[in-house]
Design a protein around this motif. Structure first.
Motif, short mmCIF file in Angstrom:
data_model
loop_
_atom_site.label_atom_id
_atom_site.label_comp_id
_atom_site.label_asym_id
_atom_site.label_seq_id
_atom_site.Cartn_x
_atom_site.Cartn_y
_atom_site.Cartn_z
N ASP A 199 0.86 -1.17 0.00
CA ASP A 199 0.00 0.00 0.00
C ASP A 199 0.90 1.23 0.00
OD1 ASP A 199 -1.61 2.26 0.83
OD2 ASP A 199 -3.16 0.80 1.40
N GLN B 254 -6.57 6.69 3.24
CA GLN B 254 -5.52 6.25 4.14
C GLN B 254 -5.88 4.91 4.79
OE1 GLN B 254 -2.75 8.02 4.53
NE2 GLN B 254 -1.76 6.66 5.99
N PRO B 255 -4.96 3.95 4.84
CA PRO B 255 -5.24 2.66 5.47
C PRO B 255 -5.28 2.79 6.98
CG PRO B 255 -2.95 2.75 4.85
CD PRO B 255 -3.59 4.02 4.32
N ALA C 222 2.48 2.61 -9.06
CA ALA C 222 2.31 2.59 -7.60
C ALA C 222 3.45 3.29 -6.87
CB ALA C 222 2.19 1.14 -7.12
N ARG D 87 -6.14 9.20 -5.25
CA ARG D 87 -5.58 8.04 -4.57
C ARG D 87 -6.60 7.44 -3.61
NH1 ARG D 87 0.04 10.05 -2.11
NH2 ARG D 87 0.24 7.84 -1.63
N TRP E 257 -1.32 2.17 -8.83
CA TRP E 257 -1.79 2.28 -7.46
C TRP E 257 -3.10 1.54 -7.25
CZ3 TRP E 257 -6.51 4.53 -6.60
CH2 TRP E 257 -7.00 5.43 -7.55
#
Length: 286
Positions: free
Chosen positions: A113, A264-265, A185, A261, A141
């Motif tokens: 990621d 956020q993880p 990515a 994008r 990505w």
């Protein structure tokens, strides 16, 4: 240190489970060398050229010092899938008897990621340059096709590369085209493509490419239209990749991304994906 690029041949002894993330429906299998592999099948819809691309690109990457799981060829007896309840999997196994491709299974690895794992510009540049050489359109990505394992970045899934081998009469023209890395990515990490080209391009010699192409099993190259022998097919891969590796850095575009994008993880994922620190000195407090 020289990497042994010759593919080991093993025999599948147990079909463990399918991996449904990819369109080709790869599966995890155990083999007679006690190894566990992600297996890609000759009977999958993409055909044997996907396996050829995996070998040529994967072996080239490993010889250039990039991390790619070890590749093997796997002999498959479709009988090992008789207990598999999924009809689609059974049909795939029946259509794939004989020699298939396996890559070392990396237990505990996580999908890359770009928001959770930092990549330095030097490493990012090497990956972007390499993907430009093989014209990899499947490392964006949206679908990075990279894993993080023990804190290191690993490259996987090179089946959608070298698009020119689907139309050999136009291969030279196709291989001369530029590479748009805007959606790559690793584009956000400031990839140093010039440094990568300076270091890696001189390593891509005719001899190296011939060695890599020699790892492709004959049975995946036979009866290729327009060629009289498997050696001629191998030579065609060399002829397409050699000049591209020498000059592609001059035709790589890094522009704005085509879409926003992903979000956020979560924090726990970011922590697990955090790169290792490779300390060269002992902690001064010890």
């Amino acid at each position: 240190m020289r990497i042994d690029v010759m593919l080991t041949e093993v025999t599948a002894t147990r079909y463990v489970t399918p991996l449904r993330e990819g369109g080709s429906l790869p599966g995890i299998v155990e083999a007679d060398d006690l190894g566990t592999y992600v297996m890609k099948f000759t009977g999958a819809g993409q055909g044997r050229k996907t396996l050829v691309a995996e070998v040529v690109c994967g072996q080239l990457a490993r010889r250039l010092g990039l991390r790619v799981p070890e590749l093997v060829t796997i002999q498959l007896d479709p009988v090992i899938g008789l207990s598999e309840p999924d009809q689609e999997v059974q049909e795939l196994l029946k259509a794939s008897g004989g020699l298939n491709l396996g890559m070392d299974f990396l237990p505990g690895s996580l999908g890359f990621d770009p928001l959770a794992y930092e990549v330095d510009p030097k490493e990012a540049g090497k990956v972007v340059w390499f993907d430009a050489v093989i014209n990899n359109v499947d490392r964006s990505w949206r679908n990075p096709n990279m894993l993080v394992w023990h804190g290191d970045l690993w490259l996987i899934d090179h089946g959608a590369t070298m698009i020119w081998h689907h139309n050999w009469p136009g291969a030279q023209a196709s291989a001369a085209k530029p590479y748009d890395a805007s959606d790559h990515a690793l584009a956000p990490f400031g990839p140093d493509v010039a440094a990568a080209a300076a270091e890696l391009a001189p390593l891509v010699t005719r001899e190296l490419l011939e060695e890599v192409a020699a790892d492709v099993p004959d049975e995946w190259l036979v009866d290729e239209p327009g060629f009289d022998s498997t050696d001629e097919v191998r030579a065609a891969y060399v002829s397409a990749l050699l000049p591209r590796a020498a000059t592609i850095h001059e035709r790589i575009t890094l522009g704005p991304r085509s879409e926003r994008r992903p979000q956020q993880p979560p924090g726990w994922l970011a922590e697990r994906l955090a790169p290792r620190t490779h300390s060269t000195e002992k902690d001064s407090t010890t």
